[in-house]
Scaffold this active site. Structure first.
Site, mmCIF file in Angstrom:
data_model
loop_
_atom_site.group_PDB
_atom_site.id
_atom_site.type_symbol
_atom_site.label_atom_id
_atom_site.label_comp_id
_atom_site.label_asym_id
_atom_site.label_seq_id
_atom_site.Cartn_x
_atom_site.Cartn_y
_atom_site.Cartn_z
ATOM 1 N N GLY A 169 16.603 -12.803 -27.690
ATOM 2 C CA GLY A 169 17.906 -13.172 -28.230
ATOM 3 C C GLY A 169 18.989 -13.149 -27.178
ATOM 4 O O GLY A 169 18.735 -12.934 -25.995
ATOM 5 N N VAL A 170 20.221 -13.377 -27.646
ATOM 6 C CA VAL A 170 21.358 -13.405 -26.725
ATOM 7 C C VAL A 170 21.848 -11.993 -26.445
ATOM 8 O O VAL A 170 21.485 -11.049 -27.125
ATOM 9 C CB VAL A 170 22.526 -14.232 -27.320
ATOM 10 N N GLY A 171 22.705 -11.874 -25.450
ATOM 11 C CA GLY A 171 23.369 -10.591 -25.197
ATOM 12 C C GLY A 171 22.842 -9.882 -23.974
ATOM 13 O O GLY A 171 21.823 -10.256 -23.379
ATOM 14 N N ASN A 172 23.577 -8.861 -23.612
ATOM 15 C CA ASN A 172 23.286 -8.148 -22.374
ATOM 16 C C ASN A 172 21.996 -7.338 -22.458
ATOM 17 O O ASN A 172 21.236 -7.273 -21.502
ATOM 18 C CB ASN A 172 24.450 -7.210 -22.048
ATOM 19 N N VAL A 173 21.764 -6.702 -23.616
ATOM 20 C CA VAL A 173 20.575 -5.856 -23.736
ATOM 21 C C VAL A 173 19.318 -6.715 -23.630
ATOM 22 O O VAL A 173 18.390 -6.406 -22.865
ATOM 23 C CB VAL A 173 20.593 -5.065 -25.060
ATOM 24 N N ASN B 211 28.949 -12.403 -34.569
ATOM 25 C CA ASN B 211 28.565 -13.752 -34.154
ATOM 26 C C ASN B 211 27.933 -14.499 -35.318
ATOM 27 O O ASN B 211 28.548 -15.343 -35.941
ATOM 28 C CB ASN B 211 27.590 -13.698 -32.982
ATOM 29 N N GLY C 66 19.201 -17.510 -34.358
ATOM 30 C CA GLY C 66 17.775 -17.756 -34.579
ATOM 31 C C GLY C 66 17.004 -16.482 -34.843
ATOM 32 O O GLY C 66 15.775 -16.516 -34.956
ATOM 33 N N GLU D 32 14.846 -19.600 -27.870
ATOM 34 C CA GLU D 32 15.968 -20.549 -28.043
ATOM 35 C C GLU D 32 16.740 -20.750 -26.767
ATOM 36 O O GLU D 32 17.125 -21.845 -26.400
ATOM 37 C CB GLU D 32 16.988 -20.012 -29.054
#
Ligand code: 0RQ
Length: 502
Positions: free
Chosen positions: A268-272, A383, A387, A293
């Protein structure tokens, strides 16, 4: 002229962004390209925002419905939200201005699984799509459209819209040509056929988007970079989370449940999430693939080092330094990256068949394993589900990652009951914080609670969670999933009233 428009019919339609924006009418539903800050139109939305502001000044406010692939950028979402030009926004956003308008009740937002958008639009659920505004990287002599750094819902927008505005962005590498795989075989039931994709690298479509020239009402030339926000450098917390995930994957391999080269990764998105990917760099795994994605920095590095042999996605989401590397040598990545429409990159049928290993960030988890990915304190959107549901529900192993604390330690991300549910306990296999990893597979709710509290919660919040769980087991209405309903959301209420869950 940039030389990117190699078809005379399309070249004859080149106009200024302001003139193109004039062709969008008040109340139109507009399908724009863009996915996680990549491949969104850069000039027409800004010109449209100016027009919206002027219309309001003269007492004729105008709004449009704004549909995209996923999040875009300040020049699009931000600009239109600032002037209150958006009627209904879908399906995923991460823009501060949009977020503020939604949470102050001035903008309607429908947050839906990204793989569902196209079929909902084909069904006409959101009404007619009036205009498509789509960024591409070029037009071939035959009039085919060469996609840019994201595909998202562009195929659907171009097919469904009555009128089409194209932005041809010469900042995008010309060598993107050939990286995309546009599948034109999708249909609504009962006419659906299996999607013939059995490996992340399979190409099942064509490299270009199609759009009849007579639907195109304007072509605008741009030379502007994608949003490309930098990632925060991995901190100790993210590194610890990554280490737990790697240990888990290693154990799965050793116990024979996963092959040595793992299964296609989704991140997924994000820093982690980005740090977990970076962690794979130092792990024992080789010959990995991704069916995901977004391609973030971490994934690009894995490709560069050869740890990842290829990645299938619908978009990039790179930092400025990573995009510079990518643009300098795009051709070198062409046989290692496939960009697809999001209804294919996120398709449940394909995710299930390939056996993806899904890794997504969260806002909070509860002691029974339900996940909130979207709403802070149950009501404020961050957000969107993006997905994460497409993958989590259908993954081979569904992993959720988060630091155990948020808001400078005032908030525990492990709570008695989540204040909003995006992923139910049934779709959550593994929860990981910097404290440890809870493998929930095969466990009853009470067994899960024990494990999540002991392995994932921050030590500062463990006693209060244990206390809640023990008292719930004494006086809950039922003892399958014990809860104290008058107390279950009191941690959130405490944060709202006193700024802390402590
Ligand atoms: O807000 O910056 O204002 O402080 O949420 O949190 O810790 O920076 O984490 O960047 O990994 O994002 C869930 C938002 C995590 C993301 C989420 C606040 C926190 C901060 C961001 P501030 P972090 P990340 C594929 C998959 C859903 C969609 C998805 C996400 C901000 O992972 O959007 O998975 N996921 N898509 O302070 C109060 C809590 C909080 C909290 C975090 N418990 N309480 N605030 N925050 N937890 C991609 C696509 O689909 C496109």
């Amino acid at each position: 002229m940039s030389g990117r428009i190699r078809n005379r019919q399309f070249a004859a339609k080149v106009v200024a962004a302001e003139d193109a924006a004039e062709l969008i009418k008040p109340g139109d539903n507009v399908g724009m390209s863009g996915f996680t800050g990549a491949g969104y139109p850069k000039a027409v939305p800004a010109a449209l925002a100016k027009r919206v502001a002027t219309s309001r000044e003269i007492g004729r406010p105008m709004k449009v419905g704004l549909w995209t692939g996923a999040s875009t950028a300040p020049e699009l979402d931000g600009a239109l939200a600032e002037v209150e030009g958006i009627e209904l926004r879908l399906p995923y956003q991460s823009d501060p201005a949009v977020r503020e308008k939604i949470n102050s009740g001035r903008l309607d937002y429908t947050d839906i699984h990204l793989s569902h958008v196209a079929q909902r639009v084909w069904q006409g659920i959101y009404g007619e799509l009036d205009v498509a505004v789509v960024e591409i990287s070029g037009i071939t002599p035959d009039g085919d459209l060469i996609p840019s750094s994201s595909v998202g819902n562009n195929k659907t927008w171009l097919e469904q819209a009555d009128r089409v505005i194209l932005e041809v962005n010469s900042w995008q590498s010309a060598d993107l040509d050939g990286m995309h795989d546009i599948y034109y075989g999708t249909a609504l039931p009962p006419h659906r056929r299996p999607i013939p994709l059995t490996h992340p690298s399979d190409r099942i479509g064509v490299p270009h988007l199609k759009c009849p020239a007579d639907k195109v009402i304007a072509v605008v030339e741009t030379e502007s970079p994608d949003r490309n926000a930098p990632f925060t450098p991995p901190d100790e917390t993210s590194r610890q989370i990554a280490a737990h995930v790697l240990d888990f994957l290693d154990l799965e391999v050793r116990s024979g449940r996963l092959p040595r080269e793992l299964l296609p990764l989704q991140s997924g998105v994000g820093n982690v999430a980005n740090t977990v990917l970076a962690g794979l760099q130092d792990g024992p795994f080789e010959g990995l693939t991704a069916y995901t994605e977004v391609i973030q920095d971490g994934m690009l590095q894995l490709i560069e080092s050869g740890t990842l042999t290829m990645a299938s996605a619908t978009a990039f989401s790179l930092s400025p330094t990573a995009v510079e590397r990518f643009n300098r040598d795009t051709a070198a990545y062409r046989d290692k990256i496939v960009l697809r429409p999001q209804e294919i990159s996120n398709h449940p049928e394909v995710v299930r068949r390939l056996g993806c290993l899904a890794m997504n960030g969260i806002v909070e988890a509860d002691i029974y394993g339900n996940i909130n990915s979207t709403h802070v304190m149950g009501s404020r959107i961050q957000n969107g589900i993006g997905g994460s549901g497409d993958f989590a529900r259908n993954a081979y192993v569904s992993i959720f990652v988060t630091p155990s604390l948020a808001k400078s330690g005032a908030v525990s991300t492990i709570v008695p009951m989540v204040s909003h549910v995006d992923h139910t306990e049934h779709d959550v296999d593994v929860i990981v914080t910097e404290q440890g990893l809870a493998d929930l597979r095969g466990l009853s709710p009470k067994m899960r609670a024990e494990l999540i509290i002991e392995r994932c919660a921050h030590p500062d919040f463990r006693p209060a969670l244990r206390d809640y769980f023990e008292r719930a087991q004494q006086s809950s209405y039922g003892l399958h999933t014990p809860h104290l309903l008058d107390e279950a959301l009191s941690w959130h209420q405490s944060f709202i009233q006193h700024g802390t869950m402590r």
